[in-house]
Scaffold this motif. Sequence first.
Motif, mmCIF file in Angstrom:
data_model
loop_
_atom_site.group_PDB
_atom_site.id
_atom_site.type_symbol
_atom_site.label_atom_id
_atom_site.label_comp_id
_atom_site.label_asym_id
_atom_site.label_seq_id
_atom_site.Cartn_x
_atom_site.Cartn_y
_atom_site.Cartn_z
ATOM 1 N N GLN A 136 1.207 -1.257 0.489
ATOM 2 C CA GLN A 136 -0.476 -0.262 -0.141
ATOM 3 C C GLN A 136 1.159 0.881 0.370
ATOM 4 O O GLN A 136 0.693 2.243 -0.491
ATOM 5 C CB GLN A 136 -0.939 -0.009 1.551
ATOM 6 C CG GLN A 136 -2.285 -0.840 0.663
ATOM 7 C CD GLN A 136 -3.203 -0.976 -0.421
ATOM 8 O OE1 GLN A 136 -3.935 -0.141 -0.439
ATOM 9 N NE2 GLN A 136 -2.502 -1.836 -1.058
ATOM 10 N N LYS A 137 2.059 1.244 0.658
ATOM 11 C CA LYS A 137 2.951 2.643 0.553
ATOM 12 C C LYS A 137 3.416 2.727 -0.570
ATOM 13 O O LYS A 137 3.584 3.719 -1.558
ATOM 14 C CB LYS A 137 3.866 2.256 1.378
ATOM 15 C CG LYS A 137 3.822 2.838 3.169
ATOM 16 C CD LYS A 137 4.900 2.302 3.780
ATOM 17 C CE LYS A 137 3.816 2.260 5.084
ATOM 18 N NZ LYS A 137 5.043 2.585 6.422
ATOM 19 N N SER A 140 1.001 4.459 -2.607
ATOM 20 C CA SER A 140 -0.241 5.454 -2.982
ATOM 21 C C SER A 140 1.457 6.992 -3.559
ATOM 22 O O SER A 140 0.913 7.731 -3.765
ATOM 23 C CB SER A 140 0.354 5.334 -0.806
ATOM 24 O OG SER A 140 -0.448 6.530 -0.391
ATOM 25 N N ARG A 143 0.930 6.606 -6.757
ATOM 26 C CA ARG A 143 -0.769 7.328 -6.922
ATOM 27 C C ARG A 143 -0.165 8.912 -6.475
ATOM 28 O O ARG A 143 -0.445 10.041 -7.952
ATOM 29 C CB ARG A 143 -1.384 7.430 -5.495
ATOM 30 C CG ARG A 143 -2.827 6.282 -6.313
ATOM 31 C CD ARG A 143 -3.870 6.287 -5.541
ATOM 32 N NE ARG A 143 -4.366 4.612 -5.552
ATOM 33 C CZ ARG A 143 -4.120 4.044 -4.750
ATOM 34 N NH1 ARG A 143 -3.291 4.252 -3.452
ATOM 35 N NH2 ARG A 143 -4.420 2.788 -4.491
ATOM 36 N N ASP A 144 0.522 9.896 -5.605
ATOM 37 C CA ASP A 144 1.210 10.494 -4.955
ATOM 38 C C ASP A 144 2.010 10.769 -6.489
ATOM 39 O O ASP A 144 1.300 12.887 -6.842
ATOM 40 C CB ASP A 144 1.787 10.498 -3.943
ATOM 41 C CG ASP A 144 0.903 10.654 -2.326
ATOM 42 O OD1 ASP A 144 -0.558 10.641 -3.154
ATOM 43 O OD2 ASP A 144 1.855 10.460 -1.753
#
Length: 161
Positions: A136-137, A140, A143-144
């Motif tokens: 998930q990191k 994320s 996405r960022d």
Amino acid sequence: MNDKQLDALLAQLPTEQQPQRDLWPDIEDQLVDPETEVTPAEKRRWLGVAALALLTFSSWNFMFKPSDDPDIEIVINIERTAAEQIVANFSLQKNALLKTIAAVGLDISPWQTELILMDSAEQDLQKALTLQPDNQKLLSMLRDLNNKQIQLLNTLIRFTA
């Protein structure tokens, strides 16, 4: 009492038993004619169900209608990993923005180094996600990074136009 005596007593009983009164009027009162006994609440409930079904079908048809322009169509595919979906949707957005930049004739060469660094970081994140697709990191961070690229391109369009 043995079996013969029991059989004799059973033989003396009448074979039919008549009710003490006529039961048909009570039975007729309890029967409901479905055409005449629909309450307004039931009508509203069925109209609500029909309206909801129509709205759901219309929304489903509108949301998943294929686009004529493949660059605008949002990619939704259950078989893809989360990273693949993020990259596919980002690619569509980025390509649309780059087409806008090319159509307007904007010079983005001063920002080319920044864009190349972001592309390189995106490729590194994609490689890491092939090894850990559920991290998930990393998702994320991807996405960022994609959001920052889109923001940069939008800013270039706004300020240079």
